[in-house]
Design a protein around this motif. Sequence first.
Motif, mmCIF file in Angstrom:
data_model
loop_
_atom_site.group_PDB
_atom_site.id
_atom_site.type_symbol
_atom_site.label_atom_id
_atom_site.label_comp_id
_atom_site.label_asym_id
_atom_site.label_seq_id
_atom_site.Cartn_x
_atom_site.Cartn_y
_atom_site.Cartn_z
ATOM 1 N N TRP A 110 0.857 -1.179 0.000
ATOM 2 C CA TRP A 110 0.000 0.000 0.000
ATOM 3 C C TRP A 110 0.896 1.232 0.000
ATOM 4 C CZ3 TRP A 110 -5.107 0.235 -0.794
ATOM 5 C CH2 TRP A 110 -5.858 -0.934 -0.615
ATOM 6 N N TYR A 111 0.634 2.106 -0.966
ATOM 7 C CA TYR A 111 1.346 3.370 -1.056
ATOM 8 C C TYR A 111 0.343 4.501 -0.861
ATOM 9 C CZ TYR A 111 5.353 0.948 -3.190
ATOM 10 O OH TYR A 111 6.420 0.117 -3.441
ATOM 11 N N MET B 148 2.669 0.306 3.764
ATOM 12 C CA MET B 148 2.711 -1.051 4.308
ATOM 13 C C MET B 148 3.124 -2.022 3.208
ATOM 14 S SD MET B 148 1.711 -1.320 7.528
ATOM 15 C CE MET B 148 0.943 -2.913 7.794
ATOM 16 N N SER B 149 3.809 -3.074 3.616
ATOM 17 C CA SER B 149 4.066 -4.199 2.736
ATOM 18 C C SER B 149 3.609 -5.453 3.457
ATOM 19 C CB SER B 149 5.562 -4.293 2.409
ATOM 20 O OG SER B 149 6.314 -4.445 3.605
ATOM 21 N N ILE B 150 3.119 -6.415 2.707
ATOM 22 C CA ILE B 150 2.676 -7.674 3.307
ATOM 23 C C ILE B 150 2.946 -8.788 2.324
ATOM 24 C CG2 ILE B 150 0.267 -7.349 2.562
ATOM 25 C CD1 ILE B 150 -0.547 -8.648 5.305
ATOM 26 N N TYR B 151 3.409 -9.930 2.843
ATOM 27 C CA TYR B 151 3.853 -10.994 1.954
ATOM 28 C C TYR B 151 3.170 -12.331 2.239
ATOM 29 C CZ TYR B 151 7.535 -7.527 1.382
ATOM 30 O OH TYR B 151 8.214 -6.352 1.161
ATOM 31 N N SER B 152 2.545 -12.466 3.429
ATOM 32 C CA SER B 152 1.894 -13.730 3.765
ATOM 33 C C SER B 152 0.489 -13.466 4.279
ATOM 34 C CB SER B 152 2.722 -14.483 4.813
ATOM 35 O OG SER B 152 2.935 -13.682 5.947
ATOM 36 N N ASN B 153 -0.328 -14.493 4.219
ATOM 37 C CA ASN B 153 -1.720 -14.373 4.653
ATOM 38 C C ASN B 153 -1.817 -13.910 6.104
ATOM 39 O OD1 ASN B 153 -3.173 -15.112 2.333
ATOM 40 N ND2 ASN B 153 -2.813 -17.287 2.727
ATOM 41 N N ALA C 50 -2.549 -3.959 7.532
ATOM 42 C CA ALA C 50 -2.777 -4.563 6.225
ATOM 43 C C ALA C 50 -3.262 -5.986 6.432
ATOM 44 C CB ALA C 50 -1.489 -4.551 5.401
ATOM 45 N N GLN C 51 -4.172 -6.400 5.591
ATOM 46 C CA GLN C 51 -4.711 -7.750 5.657
ATOM 47 C C GLN C 51 -4.591 -8.380 4.280
ATOM 48 O OE1 GLN C 51 -8.671 -6.500 6.953
ATOM 49 N NE2 GLN C 51 -8.251 -7.266 9.014
ATOM 50 N N LEU C 52 -4.129 -9.631 4.258
ATOM 51 C CA LEU C 52 -3.954 -10.339 2.993
ATOM 52 C C LEU C 52 -4.667 -11.678 3.044
ATOM 53 C CD1 LEU C 52 -2.646 -10.834 0.197
ATOM 54 C CD2 LEU C 52 -0.602 -11.640 1.419
ATOM 55 N N LEU D 100 -6.467 -2.403 3.661
ATOM 56 C CA LEU D 100 -5.712 -1.523 4.556
ATOM 57 C C LEU D 100 -6.704 -0.837 5.479
ATOM 58 C CD1 LEU D 100 -2.939 -0.155 5.266
ATOM 59 C CD2 LEU D 100 -3.656 1.712 3.752
ATOM 60 N N LEU D 101 -6.480 -0.965 6.775
ATOM 61 C CA LEU D 101 -7.292 -0.267 7.758
ATOM 62 C C LEU D 101 -6.458 0.852 8.363
ATOM 63 C CD1 LEU D 101 -8.904 -3.279 9.689
ATOM 64 C CD2 LEU D 101 -9.907 -1.930 7.839
ATOM 65 N N ILE D 102 -7.064 2.009 8.467
ATOM 66 C CA ILE D 102 -6.404 3.144 9.121
ATOM 67 C C ILE D 102 -7.247 3.496 10.328
ATOM 68 C CG2 ILE D 102 -5.520 5.490 8.851
ATOM 69 C CD1 ILE D 102 -5.587 5.080 5.818
ATOM 70 N N ARG D 103 -6.676 3.292 11.500
ATOM 71 C CA ARG D 103 -7.405 3.605 12.742
ATOM 72 C C ARG D 103 -7.182 5.055 13.116
ATOM 73 N NH1 ARG D 103 -5.230 -1.153 13.333
ATOM 74 N NH2 ARG D 103 -3.339 -0.307 14.267
ATOM 75 N N ASP D 104 -8.140 5.619 13.861
ATOM 76 C CA ASP D 104 -8.020 6.999 14.342
ATOM 77 C C ASP D 104 -7.610 7.923 13.187
ATOM 78 O OD1 ASP D 104 -5.893 8.794 16.720
ATOM 79 O OD2 ASP D 104 -7.969 9.161 16.086
ATOM 80 N N SER D 105 -8.387 7.879 12.131
ATOM 81 C CA SER D 105 -8.066 8.647 10.926
ATOM 82 C C SER D 105 -7.896 10.129 11.237
ATOM 83 C CB SER D 105 -9.167 8.466 9.880
ATOM 84 O OG SER D 105 -9.243 7.130 9.456
ATOM 85 N N GLN D 106 -6.907 10.737 10.594
ATOM 86 C CA GLN D 106 -6.605 12.149 10.765
ATOM 87 C C GLN D 106 -6.761 12.874 9.426
ATOM 88 O OE1 GLN D 106 -5.778 13.391 13.916
ATOM 89 N NE2 GLN D 106 -6.410 11.297 14.448
ATOM 90 N N PRO D 107 -7.061 14.159 9.461
ATOM 91 C CA PRO D 107 -7.147 14.909 8.190
ATOM 92 C C PRO D 107 -5.886 14.766 7.338
ATOM 93 C CG PRO D 107 -8.094 16.210 9.951
ATOM 94 C CD PRO D 107 -7.497 14.984 10.602
#
Lengths: 117, 111
Positions: free
Chosen positions: B35-36, B48-53, B63-65, B74-81
């Motif tokens: 994710w960029y 984030m980078s992710i390579y395995s389940n 990140a979830q795969l 990709l989940l972003i918690r406590d989102s900011q402006p």
Amino acid sequence: GAVVSQHPSRVICKSGTSVKIECRSLDFQATTMFWYRQFPKQSLMLMATSNEGSKATYEQGVEKDKFLINHASLTLSTLTVTSAHPEDSSFYICSASHSRGSTDTQYFGPGTRLTVL
Amino acid sequence: QKEVEQNSGPLSVPEGAIASLNCTYSDRGSQSFFWYRQYSGKSPELIMSIYSNGDKEDGRFTAQLNKASQYVSLLIRDSQPSDSATYLCAVTLSGNTPLVFGKGTRLSVIA
């Protein structure tokens, strides 16, 4: 770590001139680098894959004689836009592949904004 | 044809909420997933980078795969402006092959 630089960040040139853009991996060696172009409000478009010591692989529709790529060392790739025209005005971005063990991650440079008058 | 699909958005979430970004890919041989984040007029920045389940967490980002479903999120918690940007999902067979990008999801975090 994993910093990629580009130079220049911004260039304005006259139609018909050539412009060279440098992409450097500052703290790692990159066997493979990539060159992208992005027009406003559009997606990144891959132009070519640059491998150290060998010829670049160009994507379909990208003129290799117009966009010259040289990857002479493990930390430097250059893109030369030859005989630039206004339609070549765009945001050019490089990325470098950083290998750590069994994984590879691509890091992007900050980009070069080219304006051809 | 290798494809990566993302909802283009815009996805609007209130400040402090969780932003959920999704991505599917077509090439079952894909090995690396990224994710960029790209701000307007800037180049992409690796988030984030992710390579395995499974899940991978880094600060406010997860990140979830799921390779069986060919799905990355990709989940972003406590989102900011300041999280307001376009998020690009990218996959590749290996580090020396080009990334295949989705068209990006534009996220807007409302203060």
